[in-house]
Design a protein around this motif. Structure first.
Motif, PDB file in Angstrom:
ATOM      1  N   GLU A  55       1.050  -0.750   0.212  1.00 11.72           N
ATOM      2  CA  GLU A  55       0.094   0.030  -0.108  1.00 11.72           C
ATOM      3  C   GLU A  55       1.091   1.246   0.115  1.00 11.72           C
ATOM      4  O   GLU A  55       2.045   1.658   0.623  1.00 11.72           O
ATOM      5  CB  GLU A  55      -0.881  -0.216   1.589  1.00 11.72           C
ATOM      6  CG  GLU A  55      -1.689  -1.374   1.557  1.00 11.72           C
ATOM      7  CD  GLU A  55      -2.184  -1.226   2.798  1.00 11.72           C
ATOM      8  OE1 GLU A  55      -2.761   0.331   2.683  1.00 11.72           O
ATOM      9  OE2 GLU A  55      -3.118  -2.145   3.685  1.00 11.72           O
ATOM     10  N   SER A  56       0.630   1.774  -0.687  1.00 14.19           N
ATOM     11  CA  SER A  56       1.939   3.610  -0.650  1.00 14.19           C
ATOM     12  C   SER A  56       0.757   4.617  -1.838  1.00 14.19           C
ATOM     13  O   SER A  56      -0.167   3.908  -2.613  1.00 14.19           O
ATOM     14  CB  SER A  56       2.265   3.708  -1.413  1.00 14.19           C
ATOM     15  OG  SER A  56       3.427   4.097  -1.393  1.00 14.19           O
ATOM     16  N   PRO A  57       0.730   6.055  -0.919  1.00 14.81           N
ATOM     17  CA  PRO A  57      -0.372   6.965  -2.106  1.00 14.81           C
ATOM     18  C   PRO A  57       1.049   7.580  -2.781  1.00 14.81           C
ATOM     19  O   PRO A  57       0.293   8.169  -3.551  1.00 14.81           O
ATOM     20  CB  PRO A  57      -0.127   8.134  -1.033  1.00 14.81           C
ATOM     21  CG  PRO A  57       0.527   7.322   0.616  1.00 14.81           C
ATOM     22  CD  PRO A  57       1.001   5.732   0.344  1.00 14.81           C
ATOM     23  N   VAL A  58       2.524   7.394  -3.199  1.00 14.42           N
ATOM     24  CA  VAL A  58       3.188   7.508  -3.547  1.00 14.42           C
ATOM     25  C   VAL A  58       4.089   6.587  -4.320  1.00 14.42           C
ATOM     26  O   VAL A  58       5.139   7.044  -5.062  1.00 14.42           O
ATOM     27  CB  VAL A  58       4.208   8.704  -2.370  1.00 14.42           C
ATOM     28  CG1 VAL A  58       3.351   9.824  -1.850  1.00 14.42           C
ATOM     29  CG2 VAL A  58       4.445   7.550  -1.689  1.00 14.42           C
ATOM     30  N   GLU A  59       3.716   5.345  -4.465  1.00 20.16           N
ATOM     31  CA  GLU A  59       4.027   4.439  -5.059  1.00 20.16           C
ATOM     32  C   GLU A  59       3.056   3.483  -5.907  1.00 20.16           C
ATOM     33  O   GLU A  59       2.529   3.421  -5.269  1.00 20.16           O
ATOM     34  CB  GLU A  59       5.154   3.303  -4.434  1.00 20.16           C
ATOM     35  CG  GLU A  59       6.995   4.757  -3.987  1.00 20.16           C
ATOM     36  CD  GLU A  59       7.876   4.951  -5.341  1.00 20.16           C
ATOM     37  OE1 GLU A  59       7.818   3.815  -6.302  1.00 20.16           O
ATOM     38  OE2 GLU A  59       8.267   5.611  -5.619  1.00 20.16           O
ATOM     39  N   LYS A  60       4.122   2.642  -6.934  1.00 23.00           N
ATOM     40  CA  LYS A  60       3.422   1.563  -7.343  1.00 23.00           C
ATOM     41  C   LYS A  60       3.202   0.053  -6.391  1.00 23.00           C
ATOM     42  O   LYS A  60       4.242  -0.422  -6.393  1.00 23.00           O
ATOM     43  CB  LYS A  60       3.779   2.191  -8.811  1.00 23.00           C
ATOM     44  CG  LYS A  60       2.534   0.476  -9.213  1.00 23.00           C
ATOM     45  CD  LYS A  60       3.710   0.307 -10.934  1.00 23.00           C
ATOM     46  CE  LYS A  60       2.616  -0.790 -11.421  1.00 23.00           C
ATOM     47  NZ  LYS A  60       3.881  -1.650 -12.786  1.00 23.00           N
ATOM     48  N   VAL A  61       2.000   0.482  -6.044  1.00 24.41           N
ATOM     49  CA  VAL A  61       2.056  -1.129  -5.400  1.00 24.41           C
ATOM     50  C   VAL A  61       2.524  -2.392  -6.118  1.00 24.41           C
ATOM     51  O   VAL A  61       1.852  -2.756  -7.552  1.00 24.41           O
ATOM     52  CB  VAL A  61       0.033  -0.731  -4.917  1.00 24.41           C
ATOM     53  CG1 VAL A  61      -0.387  -2.810  -4.780  1.00 24.41           C
ATOM     54  CG2 VAL A  61       0.013  -0.111  -4.694  1.00 24.41           C
ATOM     55  N   ASP A  85       6.706  11.502   1.149  1.00 22.79           N
ATOM     56  CA  ASP A  85       5.383  11.322   1.769  1.00 22.79           C
ATOM     57  C   ASP A  85       5.783  12.010   3.263  1.00 22.79           C
ATOM     58  O   ASP A  85       6.811  12.368   3.697  1.00 22.79           O
ATOM     59  CB  ASP A  85       5.783   9.453   2.442  1.00 22.79           C
ATOM     60  CG  ASP A  85       4.581   8.722   3.122  1.00 22.79           C
ATOM     61  OD1 ASP A  85       3.972   9.523   4.228  1.00 22.79           O
ATOM     62  OD2 ASP A  85       3.781   8.264   3.639  1.00 22.79           O
ATOM     63  N   GLN A 133       5.662  -0.716   7.892  1.00 20.90           N
ATOM     64  CA  GLN A 133       4.888   0.274   7.735  1.00 20.90           C
ATOM     65  C   GLN A 133       6.048   1.522   8.301  1.00 20.90           C
ATOM     66  O   GLN A 133       6.044   1.484   9.060  1.00 20.90           O
ATOM     67  CB  GLN A 133       3.474   0.227   8.374  1.00 20.90           C
ATOM     68  CG  GLN A 133       2.918   1.759   7.705  1.00 20.90           C
ATOM     69  CD  GLN A 133       1.709   1.746   8.392  1.00 20.90           C
ATOM     70  OE1 GLN A 133       1.259   1.059   9.370  1.00 20.90           O
ATOM     71  NE2 GLN A 133       0.617   2.691   8.502  1.00 20.90           N
ATOM     72  N   GLN A 136       2.651   6.220   4.794  1.00 18.25           N
ATOM     73  CA  GLN A 136       1.569   5.835   4.905  1.00 18.25           C
ATOM     74  C   GLN A 136       1.683   4.596   3.858  1.00 18.25           C
ATOM     75  O   GLN A 136       0.921   4.342   2.884  1.00 18.25           O
ATOM     76  CB  GLN A 136       0.601   6.869   3.924  1.00 18.25           C
ATOM     77  CG  GLN A 136       0.119   8.115   4.414  1.00 18.25           C
ATOM     78  CD  GLN A 136      -0.373   9.039   4.126  1.00 18.25           C
ATOM     79  OE1 GLN A 136       0.185   9.313   2.891  1.00 18.25           O
ATOM     80  NE2 GLN A 136      -1.619   9.143   4.122  1.00 18.25           N
ATOM     81  N   THR A 137       3.030   4.224   3.821  1.00 12.64           N
ATOM     82  CA  THR A 137       3.349   2.858   2.920  1.00 12.64           C
ATOM     83  C   THR A 137       3.958   1.737   4.169  1.00 12.64           C
ATOM     84  O   THR A 137       4.247   1.714   4.678  1.00 12.64           O
ATOM     85  CB  THR A 137       5.000   3.175   2.504  1.00 12.64           C
ATOM     86  OG1 THR A 137       4.596   5.097   1.521  1.00 12.64           O
ATOM     87  CG2 THR A 137       5.464   2.094   1.639  1.00 12.64           C
TER      88      THR A 137
END
Length: 143
Positions: A55-61, A85, A133, A136-137
């Motif tokens: 999970e990540s808002p800034v990197e590709k899952v 992040d 974790q 947010q990653t």
């Protein structure tokens, strides 16, 4: 009778040659597709310790990061894994190999480093399947 055997062997070897060519063309086609998408073909992926993004808002899952003997994670560009992040410190955590074992260290980050949902205060040995974790990653430790 001998000519029937010869014909049978010729047909058998001809089928083997066509089968070989078919497999070869399929492998080349897969490599070409992988080269266009930037992926590494599965048969070329060496089993070695790495992190996979869950999970990540800034990197590709699904993105994979092979681990070096000392692998740093943080918001600063000089880290091995640089994440933009705001919840990650400039020097957030490090993964180190020591005597054949791999350990996760928190570098006194503001928001902490979590291993399987628990904030770590001291170095912890990583096991296959562990969830890490930072900010947010979330990563999974795999070999």
């Amino acid at each position: 009778m001998l000519s029937l055997l010869q014909i049978g062997l010729k047909v058998f070897f001809l089928i083997l040659i066509y089968l070989f060519l078919f497999v070869l063309v399929r492998l080349i086609a897969k490599d070409l597709v992988a080269a266009r998408t930037g992926e590494t073909p599965k048969r070329m992926i060496k089993k070695s310790p790495r992190l996979v993004i869950l999970e990540s808002p800034v990197e590709k899952v699904g993105r994979t990061f092979p681990l070096a003997q000392k692998f740093t994670i943080g918001r600063a560009p000089e880290n091995n894994l640089f994440l933009k992040d705001v919840f990650i410190s400039k020097q957030h955590s490090v993964i180190r190999e020591d005597n054949g074992k791999i350990f996760l260290h928190d570098l006194e980050s503001s928001n902490g480093t979590f291993l399987n949902g628990e904030r770590i205060k001291k170095p912890r040995e990583l096991k296959v399947g562990d969830k890490i974790q930072v900010g947010q990653t979330t990563f999974e430790f795999v070999e």
